[in-house]
Write an enzyme that holds these catalytic residues in place. Sequence first.
Site, short mmCIF file in Angstrom:
data_model
loop_
_atom_site.label_atom_id
_atom_site.label_comp_id
_atom_site.label_asym_id
_atom_site.label_seq_id
_atom_site.Cartn_x
_atom_site.Cartn_y
_atom_site.Cartn_z
N GLY A 273 46.29 70.75 53.19
CA GLY A 273 45.13 70.04 52.70
C GLY A 273 44.49 69.04 53.63
N GLU A 315 52.45 73.02 54.35
CA GLU A 315 51.77 74.27 54.72
C GLU A 315 50.31 74.05 55.07
OE1 GLU A 315 52.94 76.72 51.39
OE2 GLU A 315 51.53 75.73 50.07
N PRO A 316 50.05 73.40 56.21
CA PRO A 316 48.67 73.21 56.64
C PRO A 316 48.04 74.49 57.15
CG PRO A 316 50.19 72.39 58.32
CD PRO A 316 51.03 72.81 57.15
N GLY A 317 46.75 74.62 56.94
CA GLY A 317 46.02 75.77 57.50
C GLY A 317 44.91 75.24 58.39
N ARG A 318 43.89 74.66 57.73
CA ARG A 318 42.69 74.19 58.43
C ARG A 318 43.00 73.24 59.59
NH1 ARG A 318 37.84 73.75 55.50
NH2 ARG A 318 39.11 73.67 53.62
N ARG A 355 31.01 79.92 55.06
CA ARG A 355 31.26 78.60 54.47
C ARG A 355 29.98 77.83 54.13
NH1 ARG A 355 33.68 74.80 56.31
NH2 ARG A 355 34.93 74.24 54.49
N CYS A 386 19.81 89.38 55.48
CA CYS A 386 18.69 89.45 54.55
C CYS A 386 18.99 88.62 53.33
CB CYS A 386 18.44 90.90 54.15
SG CYS A 386 17.71 91.77 55.49
N TYR A 415 39.03 79.57 58.02
CA TYR A 415 38.25 80.19 56.95
C TYR A 415 36.89 80.71 57.43
CZ TYR A 415 41.87 77.61 54.46
OH TYR A 415 43.08 77.11 54.05
#
Length: 463
Positions: A273, A315-318, A355, A386, A415
Site C-alpha cells: 500500500g 507485500e508491496p507492489g507499486r 490508469r 477512439c 499497474y
Amino acid sequence: MIISTEKSTQNLTYPYLPPSNSSTTSPNQSLLPLTAKTNDRDRLEVGGCDVTELLQQFGSPLYILDEVTLRTACGQYRDAFKHYYPGSSQVIYASKAWSCLAVCAVIAQEGLGFDVVSGGELYTTLEAGVSPEKIYFHGNNKSREELQFAVDKDCAIIVDNWLELQILAEITDPAKPTRILLRLTPGIECHTHEYIRTGHIDSKFGFDPNQLPEVFKFVAQQPGLNGIGLHAHIGSQIFERQPHQDLGGVLVDWMAKALDAGLPISELNIGGGLGIRYTEADDPPSIEEWVKTAAESVAKACDDRGLAYPKLISEPGRSLIGSACITAYTVGGRKTIPDIRTYITVDGGMSDNPRPITYQSVYRAVVGNRMSAKPSEIVTVAGKHCESGDIVLKDAHLPLTEPGDTLIILATGAYNYSMASNYNRIGRPAAVLVKDGDATIIINRETYADLLRQDRLPQRLKP
Ligand code: LLP
C-alpha cells in the site's frame, strides 16, 4: 467518500533534475528512475541508455525499466525490516503490479517472495524459477482448479472466504497439510481512491471480523489445513502512516485470539500500500519510514500482549516497481481550439496505461529529447484511441513540442503493463530492461499476427 486523485501539473520543477543522491533516495519518492540523467545531447538517459535512441532501436511506445531502481527498492525494504523488526521477516512482491518473467527473476534474485492472485500470475512466477515456498496465493474468488494448482505446488494460500475454506478442506492432503493465512477486513479507513481501498468493512475482500471465531474453529479442526497466519491489506497509494500503525494492533489482537483457538499462527502479513510520487505534489513517506512504522507497531503490540514475534510479511507492489519504469512515446500532431485547449497526441494511451481513464491518475511528463527546454504552454496530451476520455495527461505544462519529439511519462512501472489491453487492436508496447548502458528486451512488442493469435474463423465464414 471519493478522494480525487486529480492534481495540478503546473508549478513543476524545471529544468528537471534527477535525484541528487541516488544511493540514499527512496525510489518511491523519486519521480525519475534513480539512474536518470540528462546527457550532453540534452536528452534523458536511464540505466546509461539514451531514451530517444531506445525508441529508434526498439520502436515506440516503449516501457523502459531501470534495474538499479528496482533492486534498490527491494534492498531498502529488506534492510529496513531487518533493522526495525526484532523477529524474522519476508518481503513479498505483489506481482499484480507487473508480472512478467524478467521482473519476477530480478526480484527473486533480491531474495523477495511473491504475492500472486491468479493461476496466470502463479504460473509466471513458477516459470521464472521462484521457489513455491516463497509464493503466497491471493484472490477473492479462486477457482477450484487454481486452488488445486497452488496446493499441488505447495504454495501458501491466503484464504479469503468460506467457500474457499470448504474447497481447500476437500482437496488438501492431511499427510502434507497446506499452509494457509486467513485474510480479514481490519476496518481501517485510509485516504486513497475509492476503487483501491480494501481495508474498510464494506469490502469484497477477506473475512468479516464477526466470522473469524467460527473460521478459527473450523480451520483448527481440518487436518489438511495448517493455519499459520493472518493477513490484512488496507489499500493502495497510501501516503499516511497512521493506518499501518493501527493495523499492527488489530492483527496482533486477532493473532492472540487465533492462538487461543488452537491455530499455530507464526506469520502476520500486513499487505502493501505504500504510495509513490507521480508528480511533485505527491509526498509519500520513504520505504524506510513506512517499514519502521509498520514493524514497530507489530513489535510493540506483541510486547504489550506478551506474545512472541511472528514472522512479519509485507507485500508491496507499486512502491517496489512504480518509479523504476518510464513510458516513452513519440509526439504526433496537435490541435488548437482557440480559447479552449490545445491537444498534442502521442502514439499510445489508454491501452498501455489505463490508469488516467480509470482513476483520473495524474502523471508527470518530460520532453526526453530536450530536457532543459523551459515549459512554455499548457497542453493536453491525448492518446490515439477512439475514445474522448483517452487523455494521458490533462493541462500539462510543457515546452513546445513538435511531431517526432520524445514524450516521456514518469513512474509507469506499476499497474501499467499489467493492466494494458489491446483496445482498438493496438498491440501492447515492448519493454526493455536497462542497466549500465545495456538494454535488453523483456517483453516483445505485439505484432498484428499476435493480435490474431486467439482468433478462429469458422470454415463457413471463410471468404
Ligand atoms: N496486497 C494485496 C492483497 C493487494 O490487493 C494489493 C494491491 C497489494 C498487496 C499491493 O499494493 P501496492 O503496494 O501496490 O499498493 N490498479 C490500481 C491498484 C490496485 C491495487 C490492488 N491491490 C492502480 O493502478 O492504482
